[in-house]
Design an enzyme around this catalytic site. Sequence first.
Site, PDB file in Angstrom:
ATOM      1  N   ASN A  13       5.940 -13.560 -73.783  1.00 42.22           N
ATOM      2  CA  ASN A  13       6.275 -14.912 -73.310  1.00 42.22           C
ATOM      3  C   ASN A  13       5.987 -15.880 -74.454  1.00 42.22           C
ATOM      4  O   ASN A  13       4.833 -16.196 -74.731  1.00 42.22           O
ATOM      5  CB  ASN A  13       5.413 -15.248 -72.083  1.00 42.22           C
ATOM      6  CG  ASN A  13       5.617 -16.678 -71.615  1.00 42.22           C
ATOM      7  OD1 ASN A  13       6.532 -17.375 -72.076  1.00 42.22           O
ATOM      8  ND2 ASN A  13       4.760 -17.133 -70.715  1.00 42.22           N
ATOM      9  N   LYS A  15       6.619 -18.972 -74.624  1.00 44.00           N
ATOM     10  CA  LYS A  15       6.344 -20.344 -74.182  1.00 44.00           C
ATOM     11  C   LYS A  15       7.189 -21.302 -75.024  1.00 44.00           C
ATOM     12  O   LYS A  15       8.312 -20.949 -75.384  1.00 44.00           O
ATOM     13  CB  LYS A  15       4.838 -20.630 -74.229  1.00 44.00           C
ATOM     14  CG  LYS A  15       4.047 -19.526 -73.496  1.00 44.00           C
ATOM     15  CD  LYS A  15       2.612 -19.854 -73.263  1.00 44.00           C
ATOM     16  CE  LYS A  15       1.942 -18.703 -72.518  1.00 44.00           C
ATOM     17  NZ  LYS A  15       0.561 -18.963 -72.176  1.00 44.00           N
ATOM     18  N   HIS A 105       4.776 -18.977 -63.451  1.00 45.28           N
ATOM     19  CA  HIS A 105       3.710 -18.952 -64.461  1.00 45.28           C
ATOM     20  C   HIS A 105       2.715 -20.071 -64.149  1.00 45.28           C
ATOM     21  O   HIS A 105       3.109 -21.139 -63.686  1.00 45.28           O
ATOM     22  CB  HIS A 105       4.309 -19.135 -65.861  1.00 45.28           C
ATOM     23  CG  HIS A 105       3.323 -18.843 -66.933  1.00 45.28           C
ATOM     24  ND1 HIS A 105       2.353 -19.744 -67.308  1.00 45.28           N
ATOM     25  CD2 HIS A 105       3.113 -17.733 -67.680  1.00 45.28           C
ATOM     26  CE1 HIS A 105       1.595 -19.193 -68.247  1.00 45.28           C
ATOM     27  NE2 HIS A 105       2.034 -17.974 -68.496  1.00 45.28           N
ATOM     28  N   GLU A 107       1.332 -22.146 -65.935  1.00 45.57           N
ATOM     29  CA  GLU A 107       1.638 -23.424 -66.603  1.00 45.57           C
ATOM     30  C   GLU A 107       2.697 -24.200 -65.820  1.00 45.57           C
ATOM     31  O   GLU A 107       2.692 -25.430 -65.821  1.00 45.57           O
ATOM     32  CB  GLU A 107       2.062 -23.162 -68.059  1.00 45.57           C
ATOM     33  CG  GLU A 107       0.846 -22.742 -68.897  1.00 45.57           C
ATOM     34  CD  GLU A 107       1.158 -21.810 -70.051  1.00 45.57           C
ATOM     35  OE1 GLU A 107       2.322 -21.696 -70.459  1.00 45.57           O
ATOM     36  OE2 GLU A 107       0.193 -21.176 -70.547  1.00 45.57           O
ATOM     37  N   GLU A 175      -2.069 -12.724 -63.946  1.00 45.56           N
ATOM     38  CA  GLU A 175      -2.565 -13.506 -65.070  1.00 45.56           C
ATOM     39  C   GLU A 175      -3.677 -14.438 -64.585  1.00 45.56           C
ATOM     40  O   GLU A 175      -3.384 -15.531 -64.066  1.00 45.56           O
ATOM     41  CB  GLU A 175      -1.439 -14.348 -65.674  1.00 45.56           C
ATOM     42  CG  GLU A 175      -0.319 -13.537 -66.277  1.00 45.56           C
ATOM     43  CD  GLU A 175       0.375 -14.300 -67.408  1.00 45.56           C
ATOM     44  OE1 GLU A 175       0.376 -13.776 -68.531  1.00 45.56           O
ATOM     45  OE2 GLU A 175       0.878 -15.403 -67.182  1.00 45.56           O
ATOM     46  N   GLY A 181      -4.792 -17.866 -72.916  1.00 43.21           N
ATOM     47  CA  GLY A 181      -4.999 -18.665 -74.121  1.00 43.21           C
ATOM     48  C   GLY A 181      -6.456 -18.950 -74.430  1.00 43.21           C
ATOM     49  O   GLY A 181      -6.752 -19.777 -75.291  1.00 43.21           O
ATOM     50  N   SER A 221      -4.863 -13.342 -72.790  1.00 43.04           N
ATOM     51  CA  SER A 221      -5.594 -12.978 -74.013  1.00 43.04           C
ATOM     52  C   SER A 221      -5.463 -11.490 -74.370  1.00 43.04           C
ATOM     53  O   SER A 221      -6.409 -10.885 -74.875  1.00 43.04           O
ATOM     54  CB  SER A 221      -7.064 -13.405 -73.918  1.00 43.04           C
ATOM     55  OG  SER A 221      -7.156 -14.824 -73.814  1.00 43.04           O
TER      56      SER A 221
HETATM   57  P1  13P Z   1      -2.066 -15.549 -73.886  1.00 41.95           P
HETATM   58  O1  13P Z   1      -1.684 -14.128 -74.223  1.00 41.95           O
HETATM   59  O2  13P Z   1      -1.820 -16.501 -75.023  1.00 41.95           O
HETATM   60  O3  13P Z   1      -3.422 -15.646 -73.299  1.00 41.95           O
HETATM   61  O4  13P Z   1      -1.027 -16.040 -72.740  1.00 41.95           O
HETATM   62  C1  13P Z   1      -0.827 -15.247 -71.638  1.00 41.95           C
HETATM   63  C2  13P Z   1       0.320 -15.782 -70.883  1.00 41.95           C
HETATM   64  O5  13P Z   1       0.262 -16.864 -70.324  1.00 41.95           O
HETATM   65  C3  13P Z   1       1.551 -14.976 -70.848  1.00 41.95           C
HETATM   66  O6  13P Z   1       2.437 -15.464 -69.899  1.00 41.95           O
END
Ligand code: 13P
Length: 263
Positions: A13, A15, A105, A107, A175, A181, A221
């Site tokens: 992903n 983003k 997601h 976010e 997740e 992150g 992560s």
């Molecule tokens: P990270 O791997 O940067 O922690 O992000 C995970 C994520 O949100 C994948 O959709």
Amino acid sequence: MGVSTRTPLIAGNWKMNLDHLQAVAFVQKLHWALKDAKHEFEAVDVTVFPPYTDLRSVQTLIDADKIPFGLGAQDLSTHDSGAYTGEISGAFLKRLDVGSVIIGHSERRDYHQETDEVVAAKVQAALRHELVPVICVGETAEDLEKHGASAVPVGQLEIALEGVPAKADIVVAYEPVWAIGSGQAATPEQAQEVCAKLREVVKAKLGEDAAARTRILYGGSVKAANIASFMRQPDVDGALVGGASLIVDEFAAIVRFQKHVGV
Ligand code: 13P
């Protein structure tokens, strides 16, 4: 390694990173890196989820160079067409040979106030256009403290699967919000425990066959150094990777987890 016969899925992903020119260069480099390492492409499915504006360029490249990567989008509209400024229809994604779409997601849930009901409507929109919904669920740090790890993701998945037919091809991604992150991944034991509970939800809603074939990913992560520990869990069928999916060698090493799964 787990006992499952499900083909692992490593999903990147991106983003809001990489414009269409950077995206093309990245996909080429990733393909070369895996080819150089003599990676067995059939053993692990790889899907990249670039921003919308990159999709056409990446699709053209994948098609022209016969690159065995899946192409996904990061979101879609609940609607199919009409006066919805800024929204993207699942029909448009399908026309671009997009195969799957991330839905719910954290976010999107957090910054765009997507409720469980909106997530469920997006799952239906994806299925209407034969796109595989990658349904994201996960608890915040506060949820974890109050309710434990699995209560919130289980509740989110139950709503997202309302009205989904038993034969539907779906992917679930666990997740934990606090792990995204942060550099602080969940323990493999926690990922296993929650993924097993999510598989129970798939079983209760869609039946035994669906539970046996549906891939459940861990995200938060994930990096080359910890992927093997997740992939050893019987109910973890892959990973949804954010930051580490933007670094060619790191992502290639995650895709090649079978080479270091015993580490
Ligand atoms: P990270 O791997 O940067 O922690 O992000 C995970 C994520 O949100 C994948 O959709």
